[in-house]
Enzyme design. Structure first.
Site, PDB file in Angstrom:
ATOM      1  CG  ASP A 242      -7.557  14.976 -32.751  1.00  0.00           C
ATOM      2  OD1 ASP A 242      -8.256  14.922 -33.788  1.00  0.00           O
ATOM      3  OD2 ASP A 242      -6.336  14.753 -32.742  1.00  0.00           O
TER       4      ASP A 242
ATOM      5  CG  LEU B 132       5.053   0.900 -29.371  1.00  0.00           C
ATOM      6  CD1 LEU B 132       4.394   1.271 -28.047  1.00  0.00           C
ATOM      7  CD2 LEU B 132       4.911  -0.593 -29.629  1.00  0.00           C
TER       8      LEU B 132
ATOM      9  CG  MET C 214       9.291   8.996 -34.217  1.00  0.00           C
ATOM     10  SD  MET C 214       8.366   8.386 -35.651  1.00  0.00           S
ATOM     11  CE  MET C 214       8.774   6.657 -35.581  1.00  0.00           C
ATOM     12  CB  VAL C 215       4.406   6.169 -30.053  1.00  0.00           C
ATOM     13  CG1 VAL C 215       4.008   5.500 -28.744  1.00  0.00           C
ATOM     14  CG2 VAL C 215       3.577   7.429 -30.270  1.00  0.00           C
TER      15      VAL C 215
END
Length: 892
Positions: free
Chosen positions: A707, A588, A595-596
């Site tokens: 953030d 994704l 990583m997703v």
């Protein structure tokens, strides 16, 4: 005299009307509400001979009060709507409830004449509220016997119901003679925030007439004013086009005043009360003289010695309206507007009329409208006639309805009803179905009434409900199993002799899905288990204490998450993570964490799986912080945690799946930019702001995200926004506590410069970052762009605004499809958020309120063709007699 031609930003807004934008015939009273307060309900509506307005009785709009009439000796002094009155001897708060159009500007006017109706010859003093907020203090002392006290306000409705309340503040009994509402065009009388309280409305003429409906289509009252020592009057019998949206009456625009001396200024002064009040002014101009070829009328406008508008030339026989787009203040409360003839002008300045309003901020939000509708339906179902059940159910808190408790902890979220107690209230009939619409209800007490019928199953569907007391009624039938089995619910059905209660379930339930006697067994089992667990933990502690942990290695003991984690959310094994992602098949995205991947849980629920990369800039500390934060915070605008994996070196976070990706992708055009019109962007940032405000004010201890950026604002399939990525989040101290000194963390461009300089962390650091996000959605520009004169977006926007170049900063993809007022408010909000000093920034609660008002303004926008040019803090509208042409001022 000071002149600061660039001190305030100018915006010039033109309406091309073709004479058709606001056609209201005399006699058209559509949307008008005209109440003759105290008029008998047996009397039909009537037309007031003085105004041609149709008045009706107020009987259907108020549930309390008594009627009276003013002293007969005074009847000849007033028009018919004033002759009757309603007075309120009972209760503290008595309210009128009026149906209105959501998001519409209304002129609201209440009139009061004591008229010695009670024969006591006394003065009255009481408060007037609009919804839950103070509008005015009414004092009839000045007009004790034969004068009218009038309060007028222009207010944008936040719901479909408007409540006007009279509040008893001492011994005086509140009264009211008439109540009038007039809808206005939504693109007029706009404010950055708050409502406009009428100060005065003068037209400059020697006439003695008070002008109102039908001469004024909006039924504004215009009072004549003329300075005989300094002015001379101009008049015309020719037609003056006044259709510019504000639509001052033609009679008003057919006259104007100008200085007697050709070279003298045109001055007008007034005082503000209190002296610190902010105000908006609206000046109406038309040159009603036919100028010769060698004649020019041009002038500058000064406010308190500062140049506000240069070289203005009124249109001949057409109306122009000049107004400030930002509220103004006057030193010491003394204001002066001067119109000064320029060197090019051969004629002196002139002016036809001036309106001035002070700004009233309404801090209290109205109760959640779904809750209001539900409680009103309950009131009507049972015929509840409690005196206090008027006005807003929850706010102000001191006027909360008897038998209710509300949650109004967050100033940016409407209050909700959490407790309803109608015990011993002589209720009859079945349990009202409207109760199911009180979705935030935690405690329901309908005990000791005469309720009949069954126990409805919908009570089990109220997710927040913890206590139900239906004892002492005449309920019958079976108790729904869903209700008996609902965990965490305390249910009392005692005293309902016709109710079928298996296994003694009519006895007060313990709140854990079983009867009280079962609780003893549970406590014994839990106690034994607790002893075993504590013993095992002690043994493990003694073993591991003897081991030494190398300095360069994080031991599994020190890596242990907070013990609450394993009890609050699902902990997945690494093999389960591999399975749910189909061996990490679909990527994704990628972030600083790693990583997703796309995944599914139980072959049904879609999830996003974020894996911690060994080379990640973030580590176990951030992983632990994010898990522990997401386990204790729950908000519709914060991304939800489904579970996590903490197995050896395999660390992962499993989130709810956000189908539309992040906001940044859409801004770049990677996901179909056509969806992200101005309204959608406003909605997204408003929702994101609510999530951030919850972190600041709803968490204990409060949290700073650290953030905030467009890539951390995720969107679901319905484009609902949720704030994500809490790895850098930290708690911050409350007022009076020691400030937190931290290692600076965040994303370049979004990072608060004050935080970067001092290392001192507070919630205003998030406000700065959010301001950058706002500038991104307005401009669709990169935060850092080295090719610009000013690489950082905040500096670049500041320069453009100083130049008066608003068009250059607005995303051209909007194609003009936006409410100019909402864009301006968003720009100004963003610039206040990025103030270099944290003390000059708003709170997130204030940001939420401002964005919601911007969104409401955009939602209520109507299809009016308009062009926008940047010129400063003044806006003005012009109408040309040559239809289809625009008036364009000289460039500065």
């Amino acid at each position: 005299m000071k002149t600061h031609p660039q001190a305030i930003l100018l915006c010039v807004l033109f309406f091309i009307t073709f004479g058709l934008l606001h056609v209201v015939e005399a006699g058209n009273q559509e949307g008008f509400i005209s109440l003759d307060c105290g008029l008998s309900p047996n009397e039909p509506p009537y037309v007031d001979a003085a105004t041609d307005l149709t008045y009706t009785t107020d009987n259907d709009f108020v549930q309390s009060g008594k009627t009276g009439t003013i002293d007969k000796e005074l009847e000849s002094t007033y028009n018919k709507p004033i002759l009757q009155l309603r007075y309120f001897p009972e209760g503290v708060r008595n309210c009128y409830t009026l149906n209105v159009t959501l998001g519409t500007n209304y002129l609201i006017r209440a009139s009061f004449v004591y008229g010695n109706y009670d024969g006591l010859n006394k003065e009255l003093e009481f408060d007037l509220y609009l919804g839950p907020n103070l509008w005015a203090n009414v004092n009839t002392a000045v007009y004790l016997m034969n004068g009218v006290t009038t309060e007028e306000i222009i207010h944008s409705t936040k719901s479909k119901v408007l409540q006007v309340c009279l509040i008893k503040t001492g011994e005086s009994i509140p009264i009211i003679n008439s109540l009038e509402l007039r809808p206005l065009i939504n693109d007029t009388y706009n404010t950055q925030s708050g409502s406009l309280k009428y100060l005065f409305r003068n037209y400059f003429s020697t006439s003695r007439r008070i002008i109102r409906y039908p001469n004024d289509v909006n039924d504004r009252h215009w009072y004549p004013f003329f300075d005989e020592d300094a002015w001379t009057e101009l008049t015309t019998n020719l037609n003056v086009n006044s259709s510019n949206g504000y639509d001052p009456p033609k009679f008003v625009m057919a006259s104007a005043s100008t200085p007697i001396s050709k070279n003298a200024p045109f001055n007008f002064t007034w005082s503000l009360i209190p002296s610190t009040a902010k105000f908006y002014s609206y000046m109406h101009f038309a040159d009603i003289q036919t100028l010769q070829a060698n004649e020019t009328r041009e002038f500058d406008m000064m406010l308190n010695g500062n140049l506000a508008l240069e070289r203005y030339r009124p249109k001949t026989f057409a109306t122009g309206t000049i107004y400030f787009i930002k509220p103004q203040i006057c030193e010491g409360g003394q204001c002066i507007i001067e119109l000064l003839k320029t060197s090019k002008s051969t004629l002196p300045p002139l002016c036809s009329a001036l309106e001035v309003f002070t700004v009233i901020d309404f801090p209290e939000l109205e109760t959640n409208q779904d809750d209001v509708i539900a409680i009103k339906n309950i009131q009507n179902t049972y015929g509840v006639s409690k005196t206090s059940w008027q006005g807003d159910p929850c706010v102000p808190k001191r006027f909360m309805w008897d038998g209710l408790n509300c949650n109004n902890s967050y100033i940016s979220t409407p209050p909700t009803i959490t407790f309803l107690n109608l015990s011993s209230s002589h209720l009859t009939g079945i349990i009202a179905s409207a109760i199911q619409n009180l979705t935030h209800l935690q405690n329901l007490d309908l005990s000791n009434n005469n309720l009949t019928g069954g126990v409805p199953e919908f009570l089990a569907g109220l997710k927040s409900l913890l206590v139900i007391n239906l004892s002492g009624n005449n309920l019958s039938g079976s108790v729904p199993q869903t209700l008996l089995q609902k965990k965490g619910l305390k249910l009392n059905l005692e005293g309902n002799i016709y109710l079928n209660c298996p296994d003694g379930s009519c006895v007060s339930k313990d709140g854990n899905g079983g009867a009280k006697k079962k609780n003893v067994v549970v406590l014994v089992v839990v106690s034994i288990a607790l002893v075993v667990v504590l013993g095992s933990a002690l043994a493990l502690f003694l073993v591991f204490r003897k081991r030494k942990t190398p300095r360069n290695e994080v031991s599994r003991t020190s890596r242990s998450l907070d013990p609450t984690i394993t009890t609050k959310n699902r902990r997945f094994t690494y093999s389960e993570v591999v399975k749910m992602t189909n061996n990490f098949e679909k990527i994704l995205g990628k972030g600083g964490f790693g990583m997703v991947y796309h995944g599914t849980v139980n072959d049904a629920e879609q999830v996003a799986v974020k894996m911690l990369s060994p080379s990640s800039s973030q580590g176990y500390k951030e992983f632990k912080a994010e898990v522990e934060l997401l386990l204790r915070v729950h908000h519709k605008n914060l991304v939800g945690l489904v579970g996590y994996c903490d197995e050896g070196e395999n660390l992962s976070l499993i989130y709810e799946y956000m189908a539309k990706g992040d906001l940044k992708e859409h801004m770049l055009g990677n996901q179909g930019v056509s969806i992200l019109d101005w309204k959608t962007r406003l909605k997204i940032v408003a929702e994101s702001a609510q999530g951030l405000e919850y972190l600041h004010n709803g968490c204990k201890p409060p949290m700073v995200h650290r953030d905030v950026k467009t890539t951390n604002i995720l969107l679901d399939e319905h484009f609902q926004a949720k704030l994500a990525d809490f790895g850098l989040s930290r708690s911050f101290p409350l007022e009076g506590e020691t400030r937190v000194d931290t290692v600076v963390a965040g994303t370049p461009g979004y990072l608060d410069p004050e935080y970067y300089r001092t290392n001192w962390l507070n919630e205003k650091s998030d406000v700065y970052s959010f301001g950058i996000v706002l500038l991104e959605i307005i401009t669709n520009q990169h935060v850092i762009n080295q090719s610009r004169e000013k690489p950082h977006i905040a500096e670049w926007v500041g320069v453009m605004l100083t130049k008066g170049d608003i068009k250059s900063i607005i995303d051209p993809k909007f194609s003009g499809d936006y409410d100019a007022g909402s864009v301006w408010r968003a720009v100004e909000l963003a610039m206040s958020c990025v103030n270099p000093s944290s003390t000059g920034r708003p709170t997130m609660s204030q940001v939420v309120i401002e964005l919601n008002e911007c969104l409401a303004s955009e939602n209520s926008r109507r299809g009016m063709s308009q062009n926008m040019e940047s010129k400063g803090s003044i806006q003005y509208t012009e109408v040309s007699t040559n239809f289809g042409t625009e008036y364009t001022p000289e460039a500065r």
